[in-house]
Each structure stands twice: as C-alpha cells, then as structure tokens.
Design an enzyme around this catalytic site. Structure first.
Site, short mmCIF file in Angstrom:
data_model
loop_
_atom_site.label_atom_id
_atom_site.label_comp_id
_atom_site.label_asym_id
_atom_site.label_seq_id
_atom_site.Cartn_x
_atom_site.Cartn_y
_atom_site.Cartn_z
N SER A 44 0.83 -1.20 0.00
CA SER A 44 0.00 0.00 0.00
C SER A 44 0.87 1.26 0.00
O SER A 44 1.65 1.47 -0.92
CB SER A 44 -0.95 -0.04 1.19
N ASP A 206 -5.82 -3.71 -2.31
CA ASP A 206 -4.75 -3.36 -1.37
C ASP A 206 -4.08 -4.58 -0.74
O ASP A 206 -4.75 -5.43 -0.14
CB ASP A 206 -5.35 -2.48 -0.27
#
Length: 336
Positions: A44, A206
């Site tokens: 991320s 993610d």
C-alpha cells in the site's frame, strides 16, 4: 553534503495510507545514517514510498534532502480524483460497497508514481532487475510489492508472481501498475484488473488486506546468516480505538448503531496479523515504529503542519531506533 552510502540494507515498508508520510521521514534518517537499500518490499503506502526508494537506489540518484523535499511537497488532496459514485454524494461510499468499485479512480496516484519513476529512469520491473545470484531467479528485483488477488483468493507479490500466476513476463510489467494495485484500498480506490496470458481477469486490491507489514518477505530461506540486515518501518502498531478511522468508507454502516461486525473484521484483517507478528522478539527488534495515530489512513485533506509533524515522527522514530540498533547483537541472539 550527502554522506557516503556504504551500508546495504533490505527495507520493508508497511501500509497506512496518508500515514505513509511517516515512512518518508524514517527512510531519510536511514539514508543519512549511510544505509543504501539493496531491495525494498512494500504494501500500500509502503509500495509507493518503496518504489521511489528502489528506483533511486538503482543509480544513487536521490539525496536525503531531495527525498525529504519530495515527500513534503506532495499535494495529497489530488489523490482524491472522484469516480462515478461521487454523483450520489450522500450514498457514494455505500454505493461503492454495493457495486464493488471505489469512490475514487486512483488515476492521479498512478500517474504521479509513474512520473516520479520515469524521472529516476524506471518504467518496468526490468529496469529494477538485480544481478544477484544468491537470490532465487524470480526474486532478483530491487522492489517487491504486495497485493490481494480477490478473484483467486490469495496474496500476490509483484513482480515475483507475474509469471507463476498470470504467465506474464515480469520484466515487461510497469512498476506503477503494481504499486497502484497494492494501494487499492477496497471501496475507496477503484480495484485494478490484471489479465493473464490465458485471458482470465483478476481483481487486485490493497495488499494490506493480507500482509500490511511483509517483514518476512526479504528474509533468507536457506538457513544461512543474512548478508546485511532487513529493517522494517511500521505505521499501524496497535488496533485503533475507533475502527471507522481505518476504513472510513464503512462509516455509513454505523447509522444502525455502534461499530459493526464488518468493521471489526476488516480492521482485524488489516492489522491483526501484523499485531501478532510484531510481538515476536526477532521482528520487534528490527522494526522502526512510527506513531502515526494523529493522522487517519484517508486524511488526504491533511494540512502542512500535520504533514511536517508526521514526517518528523518518522524521522525521530528512526533516530531512536538507530541509537540502540546493534546488528551483531541481533545476529547473535536470533540468527546464530
């Protein structure tokens, strides 16, 4: 004058959305201390910062001052490029959940990353290939980022898994595409679609859903002592008191009362594994913990004083860590 960089290190950077400003502060302090990233793993926000670190390390193109100036000059509001659901402002987040899309397109983030990497001479993972015969062939890259393939239900590490899972040549895959997949917070940013050579489409979101702090990803697996340390920087060391601050898009669910089970489950998915892993002494001993609790994951409206404060938190956390870090003692205790 920048210091002479002489100490290689493998670096692992955790996810945390806007909290990633703290990662930049820690990275700058490590650079000032003479550490040079041989490989970087990120998830991320960690993949965004990590991609720039890895690209810069290729030719030693960024000084600590340059990196600091870049981190502090970003206009984070531009990351909120509205998608179709913004046409229904009161129900936008809920609509995104129902449709499996995102409130924001994420195009600005992709273009920003691609631009920064181009300035450093990097476009595809082939530009980040390493000549290092002590690593498995599929892992000979300066950067690896995590993503969650929700179509096949597994964690993927890019570029390592491009060929094994999708039949794609990792050297030809754009680095910015992988980073954009890694930062696709569900329901917030539009997921990334990856098409394999067989035509099968996979939806990537993610990487923090499955491995927000992939500290073990760069460890040796052959039982030999590491050539140099693997250090990590984490931003979410503790479960927050208010779970809606982790995934603000789920806030509409609170209309029916207190924190929902769905919020608790997603929060635990995001940081629960890392919380348990950080309790292991051999992980804690090599982790720089940045206190980023004053900034939310999606606080893209963050003001300059908050940006500076979070950067300083990261810088000071790394300073404190380095004041007691003893690589020899670590190896004797945990790797002998």
């Amino acid at each position: 004058m920048a210091p002479i960089v002489t100490k290689p290190v493998d670096l692992v950077l955790a996810g945390g959305g806007v909290k990633g400003i703290g990662l930049a502060g820690a990275v700058v302090r490590l650079m000032e201390a003479g550490y040079r990233a041989h490989r970087v793993a990120g998830s991320s926000a960690g993949s965004i910062v990590g991609s720039i670190v890895a690209a810069a390390a290729k030719n030693d193109q960024l000084t600590p001052d340059n990196f600091r100036d870049l981190a502090l000059s970003i206009d984070y509001r531009k990351f909120l490029d509205p998608g179709p659901v913004e046409r229904v402002p009161l129900l936008g987040a809920g609509w995104a959940i129902l449709q499996g899309t995102g409130v924001y397109r994420g195009d600005y983030a992709h273009d920003f990353i691609a631009h920064q990497l181009r300035d450093l001479g990097v476009s595809t993972f082939g530009d980040l290939r390493l000549d290092d015969d002590e690593l498995p062939p599929e892992q000979r890259y300066r950067l690896v980022v995590t993503a969650a393939d929700v179509t096949t239900g597994q964690l993927v590490r890019l570029p390592w898994d491009y060929h094994r899972l999708y039949g794609l040549d990792p050297d030809e895959q754009p680095v910015a595409d992988a980073v954009r997949a890694s930062m696709s917070i569900p329901f917030v940013f539009r997921p990334v679609t990856l098409t394999s050579v067989t035509g099968r489409e996979s939806t990537l979101v993610d990487g923090g859903l499955l491995s927000n702090y992939p500290i073990d990803s760069l460890d040796r697996c052959d039982g030999k002592r590491p050539r140099w340390p693997t250090l990590g920087v984490t931003l979410l060391p503790d479960l927050p008191e208010n779970n809606h601050k982790v995934i603000p898009a789920l806030a509409p669910l609170q209309l029916f009362g207190g924190p929902s089970l769905l919020e608790d489950v997603i929060t635990t998915i995001l940081v629960g594994r890392d919380q348990a892993y950080l309790n292991l002494p051999w992980v804690s001993a090599r982790t720089i913990r940045v206190d980023a609790t004053d900034v939310g994951v999606l606080d893209f409206e963050i003001k300059k004083p908050q940006i500076d404060a979070l950067y300083t938190e990261g810088y000071e956390a790394a300073t404190t860590f380095l004041s007691t870090w003893d690589e020899h003692a670590y190896l004797e205790r945990f790797r002998s």
